[in-house]
Design a protein around this motif. Structure first.
Motif, mmCIF file in Angstrom:
data_model
loop_
_atom_site.group_PDB
_atom_site.id
_atom_site.type_symbol
_atom_site.label_atom_id
_atom_site.label_comp_id
_atom_site.label_asym_id
_atom_site.label_seq_id
_atom_site.Cartn_x
_atom_site.Cartn_y
_atom_site.Cartn_z
ATOM 1 N N SER A 131 0.867 -1.179 0.000
ATOM 2 C CA SER A 131 0.000 0.000 0.000
ATOM 3 C C SER A 131 0.906 1.230 0.000
ATOM 4 O O SER A 131 2.046 1.175 0.467
ATOM 5 C CB SER A 131 -0.911 0.005 1.227
ATOM 6 N N ASP A 151 2.354 3.666 -6.874
ATOM 7 C CA ASP A 151 1.144 2.850 -6.738
ATOM 8 C C ASP A 151 0.805 2.185 -8.076
ATOM 9 O O ASP A 151 0.553 0.972 -8.143
ATOM 10 C CB ASP A 151 0.008 3.776 -6.285
ATOM 11 N N ARG A 161 -2.494 -4.706 -4.270
ATOM 12 C CA ARG A 161 -2.729 -3.559 -3.387
ATOM 13 C C ARG A 161 -3.649 -3.994 -2.249
ATOM 14 O O ARG A 161 -4.777 -4.401 -2.475
ATOM 15 C CB ARG A 161 -3.371 -2.430 -4.182
ATOM 16 N N ASP A 164 -6.141 0.980 -0.454
ATOM 17 C CA ASP A 164 -6.003 2.070 -1.435
ATOM 18 C C ASP A 164 -5.017 3.137 -0.977
ATOM 19 O O ASP A 164 -4.949 3.462 0.212
ATOM 20 C CB ASP A 164 -7.357 2.742 -1.680
ATOM 21 N N ARG A 165 -4.329 3.673 -1.964
ATOM 22 C CA ARG A 165 -3.382 4.757 -1.681
ATOM 23 C C ARG A 165 -4.112 5.923 -1.023
ATOM 24 O O ARG A 165 -5.243 6.241 -1.383
ATOM 25 C CB ARG A 165 -2.760 5.226 -3.001
#
Ligand SMILES: Cc1cc2nc3c(=O)[nH]c(=O)nc-3n(C[C@H](O)[C@H](O)[C@H](O)COP(=O)(O)OP(=O)(O)OC[C@H]3O[C@@H](n4cnc5c(N)ncnc54)[C@H](O)[C@@H]3O)c2cc1C
Ligand SMILES: NC(=O)c1ccc[n+]([C@@H]2O[C@H](COP(=O)([O-])OP(=O)(O)OC[C@H]3O[C@@H](n4cnc5c(N)ncnc54)[C@H](OP(=O)(O)O)[C@@H]3O)[C@@H](O)[C@H]2O)c1
Ligand SMILES: Cc1cc2nc3c(=O)[nH]c(=O)nc-3n(C[C@H](O)[C@H](O)[C@H](O)COP(=O)(O)O)c2cc1C
Length: 578
Positions: A131, A151, A161, A164-165
């Motif tokens: 992440s 990302d 992932r 979420d970023r």
């Protein structure tokens, strides 16, 4: 590994939450080593990689590691330049925390790793779970671009992932905290939970970013001549009684207060009185006070620009915003501040609440410290160019530089906190040469470095490249520099005054003239430091460094780049640029 967010809402039990509350209250405590959070012999290893220029991402990385340990994980924290790409590609659990620099670029310490990972399409990261936390500033066009790039790249190379970023604006604490508390349980899933040692209750430091120290301004003097085309001032801020300390190379962040005249003009321009009571950070206060102390009122936010464009219907502004041509928009905005825009469209009327909702919080400004904390434990010296310019028929002033120059006095609490810069440091080995390139205000940390070397009685060569517009008016710290040359602590000085002759002469011209000696010192293990303007000077100096190495070492450009990259890896080429 499950990827559901089953821990998302209640990631920690009550005891853990209480502990975390204390922890986050004092983020950036760097107490990982003393956490004593249990046996992690069989714990899952996770890697926390940070890309950082001025230490924010590094601080968050330490915070994440602390929480990870408390959650039974075995975290290792690495700067992005401390890991080879082969090792990187074998990582299984990875957290990336990175800022963005320049114009949407990687911070210096991330550039090499990024180059190798972004250019090799043969990499397979199917075993990686990751992440990204991106630190940035929404006032830049390419907001959090470095984090976005990481990302997307990791996903493209097959990594999974896990969360979420999160893209953080300048006030990153809350967003970073939320990211950490969500991602760590996901990383820990399947790992044995441990009990948190309740003796670890967070930061013990009294003052920091969340609780700035009220410093006392004890000196404010003009360094440039009164008839100079620019104004650079020397400040001394007393930190006596704070129990804080700093190292040469660190920065001091100053939280300014807006100019009352600008506040009054803005209040008038939006057709308010200034007395409107508004809630700000949980307190009710008059609009004027809110604008003075809490909001950025000089540089217009994107939201305010959009709203002004919408309300005014102005064709030019709307076209610029819709077309998304960043260069044209930047050219339009150059020299225009919030008040200029409000005055340009006199029909602009906002309620106090509407207007505040469109502003960004007032931010601290960073300043490279120009004193050694060893030689001056109770005062911090700063060397600041006052931002003053005339455009759109008004005099404009930079918020923080003129807050210190014009508004503050010895009775004004100067709210400030330190940003340590662990890599921008005087070499531990006192015998190694230091080459310092710092035109204009870029001289600041090098004054500190020289004080430090003097304090340590270090014998290594100290070579300064300095310059500014005109020698007669802009040779700041000239007397001190002469004294340091006389005492021998400043071994060599090269000056470049750009406007004393028809053809501009810059510090990089002096570097090229002295290429043989410069290269010889690098060969002896010398350090190469750069401070000052990031956008033009630092780029040209970087080019000159490559050229000098190629010419003097008889290298190809590729070999010179390798040489420079090795210097970066060894932390012998470091920059403090803005
Ligand atoms: C790590 C770091 C270290 C730093 N160290 C130093 C230091 O040692 N010394 C130092 O002086 N600064 C330093 N800075 C810069 C400093 O943080 C501030 O950016 C600077 O003082 C300006 O802040 P301000 O609030 O006075 O101006 P702001 O209110 O932020 O206004 C600056 C803005 O005004 C506009 N502007 C400026 N000049 C003009 C012009 N001529 N024409 C039109 N528009 C213009 C531009 O939009 C510019 O972005 C450092 C920055 C960083 C990130
Ligand atoms: N964006 C801009 O247009 C602009 C302009 C000035 C300052 N700034 C900002 O002001 C801060 C620094 O101000 P400062 O007073 O320390 O220094 P500065 O105003 O940047 O200038 C210091 C010296 O550097 C010279 N210089 C200009 N371009 C250079 C280049 N490409 N390579 C090497 N030297 C160069 C200047 O010469 P000349 O000025 O004679 O060319 C001057 O002699 C930074 O934040 C910088 O980004 C921005
Ligand atoms: C010279 C300079 C350039 C920057 N460029 C960007 C940018 O292009 N995009 C962005 O989102 N943030 C940008 N920033 C903001 C930084 O990413 C942000 O301040 C971050 O918190 C710094 O974290 P660090 O201390 O870990 O490097 C810039 C900051 C500076 C001083």
């Amino acid at each position: 590994m499950k990827t559901t967010n089953k821990f998302q809402n209640i990631p920690f039990n009550e005891a853990q939450q209480a502990w975390l509350g204390g922890f986050f209250a004092g983020m950036h405590s760097h107490i990982l080593q003393s956490a004593g959070s249990g046996d992690t012999t069989n714990a899952r290893s996770i890697s926390i990689l940070y890309g950082s220029q001025t230490g924010n991402s590094e601080s968050v990385a330490h915070d994440a590691a602390q929480i990870a340990k408390a959650h039974g994980l075995n975290p290792s924290i690495l700067s992005m330049d401390e890991i080879e790409s082969e090792t990187f590609t074998s990582l299984e659990y990875l957290l990336i925390i990175t800022s963005t620099y320049g114009e949407g670029e990687m911070p210096d310490n991330a550039q090499m790793l990024w180059e190798s990972i972004s250019t090799d399409d043969g990499i397979d990261l199917a075993n990686m779970k990751y992440s990204v936390l991106a630190l940035g500033d929404t006032s830049y066009d390419l907001f959090c671009q470095a984090g976005i790039d990481w990302d997307q790249r990791l996903e493209k190379l097959g990594a999974k992932r896990l969360y979420d970023r999160v893209d953080c604006d300048v006030d990153f604490d809350d967003a970073a905290e939320s990211w950490i508390t969500n991602i760590i349980p996901l990383m820990a899933d399947g790992a044995t939970a441990i009990t948190i040692d309740s003796s670890v209750t967070g930061n013990t430091a009294k003052y920091g970013r969340k609780n700035p120290f009220p410093g006392k301004l004890v000196a404010n003097r003009l360094l440039t001549s009164p008839d100079s085309s620019k104004e650079i001032r020397h400040y001394e801020i007393s930190i006596a009684g704070s129990e804080l300390n700093y190292e040469a190379g660190d920065a001091l962040n100053v939280i300014p207060v807006n100019c009352p005249e600008l506040v009054a003009d803005i209040v008038q321009a939006i057709a308010c009185t200034g007395d409107e009571e508004e809630p700000v950070n949980g307190n009710i206060m008059p609009l004027s006070q809110a604008l003075r102390d809490y909001f950025e009122i000089k540089l217009p936010s994107k939201e305010l620009l959009d709203e002004i464009a919408r309300r005014s219907g102005d064709q030019e502004l709307n076209n610029l915003l819709v077309a998304g041509d960043k260069d044209k928009l930047a050219a339009y905005l150059w020299g225009r501040d919030t008040l200029d825009l409000l005055l340009q469209f006199p029909e602009m009327q906002f309620s106090a609440a509407e207007f505040l909702a469109l502003l960004k919080p007032l931010q601290h400004r960073a300043y490279s410290i120009s004193s050694s904390g060893k030689a001056n434990p109770e005062t911090v010296h700063l060397t600041i160019g006052s931002v003053r310019y005339h455009s759109h028929n008004r005099d404009h002033k930079g918020v923080c530089s003129t807050y210190l120059a014009d508004l503050a006095d010895e009775n004004t609490p100067i709210r400030c906190f330190f940003s340590p810069n662990k890599v921008f440091r005087v070499p531990e080995n006192d015998d190694l040469p230091m080459i310092m390139v710092g035109p204009g205000t870029g001289i600041a940390p090098f004054r500190a470095f020289l004080q430090e070397r003097e304090f340590r009685n270090a014998k290594g060569v100290n070579w300064l490249f300095f310059g500014d517009r005109n020698a007669a008016t802009d040779f700041i710290y000239q007397d001190e520099i002469a004294a340091m040359q006389k005492s021998g602590i400043l071994s060599k000085l090269d000056l470049a005054f750009s406007r004393d002759q028809e053809e501009k002469i810059y510090v990089q011209d002096r570097m090229r003239e002295q290429g043989a000696e410069l290269f010889a010192l690098l060969e002896q293990g010398g350090y190469f430091f750069v401070c000052g303007d990031a956008y033009r000077m630092a780029k040209d100096v970087d080019k000159a460094l490559h050229d000098v190495i190629a010419t003097q070492g008889d290298f190809s450009q590729e070999q010179a780049t390798e040489y420079v990259n090795q210097m970066k890896k060894d932390k012998r080429y470091v920059r403090d640029v803005y």
